[in-house]
Motif scaffolding. Structure first.
Motif, mmCIF file in Angstrom:
data_model
loop_
_atom_site.group_PDB
_atom_site.id
_atom_site.type_symbol
_atom_site.label_atom_id
_atom_site.label_comp_id
_atom_site.label_asym_id
_atom_site.label_seq_id
_atom_site.Cartn_x
_atom_site.Cartn_y
_atom_site.Cartn_z
ATOM 1 N N GLN A 142 0.817 -1.213 0.000
ATOM 2 C CA GLN A 142 0.000 0.000 0.000
ATOM 3 C C GLN A 142 0.853 1.268 0.000
ATOM 4 O OE1 GLN A 142 -2.797 -0.076 3.223
ATOM 5 N NE2 GLN A 142 -3.884 1.745 2.537
ATOM 6 N N TYR A 143 2.006 1.231 0.696
ATOM 7 C CA TYR A 143 2.836 2.429 0.855
ATOM 8 C C TYR A 143 4.298 2.180 0.454
ATOM 9 C CZ TYR A 143 -1.132 3.812 3.758
ATOM 10 O OH TYR A 143 -2.387 4.106 4.216
ATOM 11 N N ALA A 146 6.226 5.524 0.848
ATOM 12 C CA ALA A 146 5.948 6.349 2.030
ATOM 13 C C ALA A 146 6.194 5.508 3.282
ATOM 14 C CB ALA A 146 4.522 6.876 1.987
ATOM 15 N N ARG A 149 4.283 6.079 6.471
ATOM 16 C CA ARG A 149 2.902 5.574 6.462
ATOM 17 C C ARG A 149 2.877 4.085 6.807
ATOM 18 N NH1 ARG A 149 -0.813 8.272 3.298
ATOM 19 N NH2 ARG A 149 -1.991 9.569 4.600
ATOM 20 N N TYR A 150 3.852 3.353 6.265
ATOM 21 C CA TYR A 150 4.002 1.927 6.598
ATOM 22 C C TYR A 150 4.175 1.769 8.107
ATOM 23 C CZ TYR A 150 6.595 -2.398 7.376
ATOM 24 O OH TYR A 150 7.041 -3.596 7.871
#
Length: 178
Positions: A142-143, A146, A149-150
């Motif tokens: 998903q990230y 980033a 964010r993870y």
């Protein structure tokens, strides 16, 4: 911005830890009590990790650690002070492409048991480790660009697992002490 890099678990991480632990023992000398491999690279049951070797060093006197910053720099580490955890000395190696983290705590600090209990719990509870693996893979997909964010995305599960690990370890210590 750091990218999220999650790779399959590797047997090589244990030998990388042993090699680095030997170098660190030479720097910390008589102040070192014990050196432990912690984090996901030390927990085969998770199956995936950022390829960063996390090392926990328990020392007799944390105040002596700051005097080692130059020696750690010569080994490739950047001193980061407490870096958000009171009583810790933290070092990272590899810049944006980190290879090692060193977490130093004085003997008796609760963070030592916290990290070791988390590791032991996930080694002994493969279903919980599988939950962590799944979360890591989902968030990495998903990230990928980033990393912060993870990290944020897995915090709730890490907190839950840490609480379970602490309870489990306390039960074991209580039974052992009876």
């Amino acid at each position: 911005m750091r990218k999220t890099n999650i790779v399959p678990w590797s047997e090589e991480w244990a030998s990388e830890f042993e090699k680095e632990a030997g170098l660190l023992k030479q720097i910390f000398q008589d102040n070192v009590i014990d050196i432990h491999h912690i984090g996901s690279t030390s927990i085969k049951t998770i199956g995936y990790a950022k390829p960063i070797i996390d090392i926990l060093i328990a020392v007799h006197d944390i105040s002596r650690v700051d005097r080692l910053n130059t020696s750690m720099l010569e080994l490739g580490y950047e001193a980061k002070g407490e870096n958000g955890i009171p009583g810790r000395r933290f070092f990272q190696k590899g810049g944006d492409h980190r290879t090692h983290h060193v977490h130093v705590f004085q003997e008796g600090d609760n963070q030592i048991n916290f990290h070791l209990d988390f590791k032991r719990y996930l080694l002994q509870h493969p279903k919980q480790a599988a939950r962590y693996k799944q979360k890591k893979l989902e968030l990495a997909n998903q990230y990928p660009d980033a990393h912060h964010r993870y990290q944020e995305g897995k915090q709730e599960l890490v907190s839950e697992l840490a609480q379970l690990a602490t309870q489990w370890a306390e039960e074991i210590r209580t039974l052992r002490d009876q």
